[in-house]
Design a protein around this motif. Structure first.
Motif, PDB file in Angstrom:
ATOM      1  N   ARG A   1      22.630  13.218  85.189  1.00 33.83           N
ATOM      2  CA  ARG A   1      22.442  12.373  84.005  1.00 33.83           C
ATOM      3  C   ARG A   1      20.958  12.072  83.789  1.00 33.83           C
ATOM      4  O   ARG A   1      20.460  12.112  82.655  1.00 33.83           O
ATOM      5  CB  ARG A   1      23.227  11.072  84.167  1.00 33.83           C
TER       6      ARG A   1
ATOM      7  N   LYS B   1      21.175   7.173  70.727  1.00 34.83           N
ATOM      8  CA  LYS B   1      22.624   7.250  70.973  1.00 34.83           C
ATOM      9  C   LYS B   1      22.945   8.263  72.080  1.00 34.83           C
ATOM     10  O   LYS B   1      23.782   8.004  72.959  1.00 34.83           O
ATOM     11  CB  LYS B   1      23.356   7.638  69.693  1.00 34.83           C
TER      12      LYS B   1
ATOM     13  N   THR C   1      21.762   6.830  75.555  1.00 40.40           N
ATOM     14  CA  THR C   1      22.650   5.736  75.997  1.00 40.40           C
ATOM     15  C   THR C   1      23.996   6.283  76.442  1.00 40.40           C
ATOM     16  O   THR C   1      24.547   5.854  77.467  1.00 40.40           O
ATOM     17  CB  THR C   1      22.838   4.712  74.869  1.00 40.40           C
ATOM     18  N   TYR C   2      24.522   7.235  75.689  1.00 36.70           N
ATOM     19  CA  TYR C   2      25.811   7.835  76.040  1.00 36.70           C
ATOM     20  C   TYR C   2      25.733   8.503  77.415  1.00 36.70           C
ATOM     21  O   TYR C   2      26.610   8.299  78.271  1.00 36.70           O
ATOM     22  CB  TYR C   2      26.216   8.866  74.983  1.00 36.70           C
TER      23      TYR C   2
ATOM     24  N   ASN D   1      25.581   6.203  80.407  1.00 34.90           N
ATOM     25  CA  ASN D   1      26.826   5.477  80.662  1.00 34.90           C
ATOM     26  C   ASN D   1      27.958   6.354  81.210  1.00 34.90           C
ATOM     27  O   ASN D   1      29.043   5.845  81.507  1.00 34.90           O
ATOM     28  CB  ASN D   1      27.299   4.779  79.386  1.00 34.90           C
ATOM     29  N   LEU D   2      27.705   7.648  81.361  1.00 39.08           N
ATOM     30  CA  LEU D   2      28.691   8.511  81.993  1.00 39.08           C
ATOM     31  C   LEU D   2      28.804   8.143  83.476  1.00 39.08           C
ATOM     32  O   LEU D   2      27.855   7.641  84.074  1.00 39.08           O
ATOM     33  CB  LEU D   2      28.288   9.979  81.839  1.00 39.08           C
TER      34      LEU D   2
ATOM     35  N   PRO E   1      33.880  15.123  77.773  1.00 37.51           N
ATOM     36  CA  PRO E   1      32.861  14.067  77.705  1.00 37.51           C
ATOM     37  C   PRO E   1      31.497  14.495  78.239  1.00 37.51           C
ATOM     38  O   PRO E   1      30.484  13.863  77.931  1.00 37.51           O
ATOM     39  CB  PRO E   1      33.457  12.956  78.580  1.00 37.51           C
TER      40      PRO E   1
ATOM     41  N   ILE F   1      27.010  13.796  68.780  1.00 39.45           N
ATOM     42  CA  ILE F   1      26.348  12.486  68.669  1.00 39.45           C
ATOM     43  C   ILE F   1      26.904  11.690  67.493  1.00 39.45           C
ATOM     44  O   ILE F   1      27.055  10.477  67.562  1.00 39.45           O
ATOM     45  CB  ILE F   1      24.813  12.668  68.543  1.00 39.45           C
TER      46      ILE F   1
ATOM     47  N   ILE G   1      29.834   9.587  68.463  1.00 39.07           N
ATOM     48  CA  ILE G   1      29.677   8.534  69.487  1.00 39.07           C
ATOM     49  C   ILE G   1      29.808   7.157  68.855  1.00 39.07           C
ATOM     50  O   ILE G   1      29.177   6.874  67.843  1.00 39.07           O
ATOM     51  CB  ILE G   1      28.303   8.652  70.196  1.00 39.07           C
TER      52      ILE G   1
END
Length: 284
Positions: A125, A149, A152-153, A156-157, A251, A281, A284
């Motif tokens: 990540r 976006k 941040t995505y 948060n995985l 994901p 994106i 999301i």
């Protein structure tokens, strides 16, 4: 062995083979020199050295690494010489049966690698986020909001310490012609992370990645059909071995695309990867 000694050993020698980022020379004593192109920096060399040493220590590869060197101004690594045929060439050089065995072989190698816990490797990540932040020109197709976006995505995985390879195509698996043993090579991109990220990368590599440059349309169609067949066999075997299904990797698609786009920057892949990333994106 010194840098000067290596320079003498390869002077006037033909390469064993050429890869996208390196030339490989036989230097005798059951060793090879992987000599990188000028754009591979010291940090990338150190990462591959550490990744390979970890993979060897964990029993994921017989490819022992003996050290880092500078030869004729280029970075290089010396490895134990492995004997075998790439899984790409195995159907024609060993047996046509490898068309059917290829997928399960890749799945077995994946399962072997993924069960290893390696907390000291780079987090996939973080590598993806750093790639977006570092390759600003390449990712200029994203707006500021899209970049935020995406980052941040990815952050948060879920975290995981499983070892993942991230470049598991058939040229990076060698088959020992005598024993049939599979040997995984080229650990430059290895990280720690969720194995589902590896499955997402495999989905890209076996469906959309650039095939062999210079092929005719008929050859591209043939190779494309074969690699999808191999992927389907791989996915069936990998799910049986691990319980992980292809749908669970979705994901992680964005991470796979970011890495493929930002690290390799293959011209023929850029447009499709940009499209995929923007569409992802937007959801999301």
């Amino acid at each position: 062995m010194t840098n000067a000694e290596l320079e003498k050993l390869i002077e006037g020698k033909e390469t064993l083979f050429r890869a996208r980022s390196s030339d490989v020379f036989d230097i005798g004593d059951e060793k090879v020199l992987k000599l990188y192109h000028e754009d591979v920096d010291d940090e990338s060399l150190k990462i591959e050295y550490e990744n390979t040493c970890t993979a060897f220590e964990k029993g994921c590869t017989p490819m022992e690494c003996y050290g880092m060197f500078k030869v004729n101004g280029r970075n290089g690594l010396v490895f134990k010489k492995l004997y075998g045929i790439s899984l790409t060439d195995a159907p024609t050089k060993i047996s046509p049966a490898y068309l059917f065995k290829g997928g399960p072989i890749i799945a077995e190698q994946h399962a072997l690698v993924h069960k290893q816990i390696t907390p000291n490797l780079r987090d996939v990540r973080e590598v993806a986020v750093n790639t977006i932040n570092k390759e600003t020109e390449a990712f200029a197709f994203l707006s500021d909001d899209e970049r935020t976006k995406a980052i941040t995505y990815i952050q948060n995985l879920p975290a995981a310490d499983n070892m993942i390879h991230l470049d598991f195509h058939t040229d990076n698996i060698m088959i020992n012609k005598e024993t049939g043993e599979a040997q995984t090579i080229d650990w430059m991109t290895a990280c720690k992370g969720d194995p589902r990220c590896e499955v997402a990368m495999m989905n890209w590599l076996f469906h959309d990645a650039e095939l062999f440059p210079g092929c005719s349309k008929m050859e591209l169609f043939l190779y494309g059909t074969i690699r999808v067949f191999i992927f389907n066999k791989y996915m069936k075997a990998y799910t049986k071995l691990t319980g992980i299904k292809k749908v669970e990797s979705q994901p992680w698609d964005l991470v796979a695309w970011v890495l493929r786009y930002g690290i390799w920057q293959i011209e023929s892949e850029k447009e499709l990867l940009q499209k995929y990333m923007k569409e992802f994106i937007a959801k999301i």
